[in-house]
Design a protein around this motif. Sequence first.
Motif, PDB file in Angstrom:
ATOM      1  N   ASP A  17     -12.127  73.437 -19.840  1.00  0.00           N
ATOM      2  CA  ASP A  17     -11.172  72.356 -20.098  1.00  0.00           C
ATOM      3  C   ASP A  17     -10.415  72.572 -21.415  1.00  0.00           C
ATOM      4  N   LEU A  18     -11.115  73.032 -22.428  1.00  0.00           N
ATOM      5  CA  LEU A  18     -10.519  73.215 -23.754  1.00  0.00           C
ATOM      6  C   LEU A  18      -9.721  74.517 -23.875  1.00  0.00           C
ATOM      7  N   GLY A  19     -10.098  75.518 -23.117  1.00  0.00           N
ATOM      8  CA  GLY A  19      -9.451  76.827 -23.266  1.00  0.00           C
ATOM      9  C   GLY A  19     -10.122  77.609 -24.374  1.00  0.00           C
ATOM     10  N   GLU A  20      -9.520  77.641 -25.538  1.00  0.00           N
ATOM     11  CA  GLU A  20     -10.133  78.281 -26.707  1.00  0.00           C
ATOM     12  C   GLU A  20     -10.607  77.174 -27.631  1.00  0.00           C
ATOM     13  N   CYS A  21     -11.837  77.293 -28.148  1.00  0.00           N
ATOM     14  CA  CYS A  21     -12.397  76.188 -28.929  1.00  0.00           C
ATOM     15  C   CYS A  21     -13.485  76.663 -29.882  1.00  0.00           C
ATOM     16  N   VAL A  22     -13.819  75.793 -30.805  1.00  0.00           N
ATOM     17  CA  VAL A  22     -14.962  75.998 -31.696  1.00  0.00           C
ATOM     18  C   VAL A  22     -16.086  75.091 -31.202  1.00  0.00           C
ATOM     19  N   ILE A  23     -17.282  75.311 -31.702  1.00  0.00           N
ATOM     20  CA  ILE A  23     -18.450  74.532 -31.271  1.00  0.00           C
ATOM     21  C   ILE A  23     -18.201  73.033 -31.447  1.00  0.00           C
ATOM     22  N   LYS A  24     -17.606  72.642 -32.560  1.00  0.00           N
ATOM     23  CA  LYS A  24     -17.365  71.225 -32.836  1.00  0.00           C
ATOM     24  C   LYS A  24     -16.479  70.588 -31.761  1.00  0.00           C
ATOM     25  N   ASP A  25     -15.503  71.336 -31.243  1.00  0.00           N
ATOM     26  CA  ASP A  25     -14.660  70.827 -30.151  1.00  0.00           C
ATOM     27  C   ASP A  25     -15.505  70.490 -28.924  1.00  0.00           C
ATOM     28  N   ILE A  26     -16.465  71.352 -28.630  1.00  0.00           N
ATOM     29  CA  ILE A  26     -17.337  71.153 -27.466  1.00  0.00           C
ATOM     30  C   ILE A  26     -18.224  69.925 -27.689  1.00  0.00           C
TER      31      ILE A  26
END
Length: 122
Positions: A17-26
């Motif tokens: 859903d996010l595409g490219e992300c950091v752990i905090k986004d998840i």
Amino acid sequence: MQKLTIQEEEVMIYIWDLGECVIKDIVNKFPAPAPPYTTVASIVKNLERKGYVVPRRMGNTYLYRPAIRESEYKRSFMSQVVRNYFGDSYKELVSFFAKDQKISATELEDIIGMIEKGKAED
């Protein structure tokens, strides 16, 4: 393709859903109460080890992106379900849902229409 645990699959859905992300986004995608950052980081490491995500160093953190498409995972997962639970028969799968009244006649007609349209496009 290695099988995912329920937790890995949930995190992977957020990554798609996010595409490219950091752990905090998840972590932020989870409903409250969200799991701890370290738990999500550990799950992402497992996904990386299994080849589902690719890390990219960005300063002092990592950006993660999916290594496989969601559609590819769904195709593989559904093939395993059909093989393991329905004798490798998609007809048995549909019949199961029809008998259990989880799919209506109208939905079956829609599916037939989609199949016929797909055949016409080949």
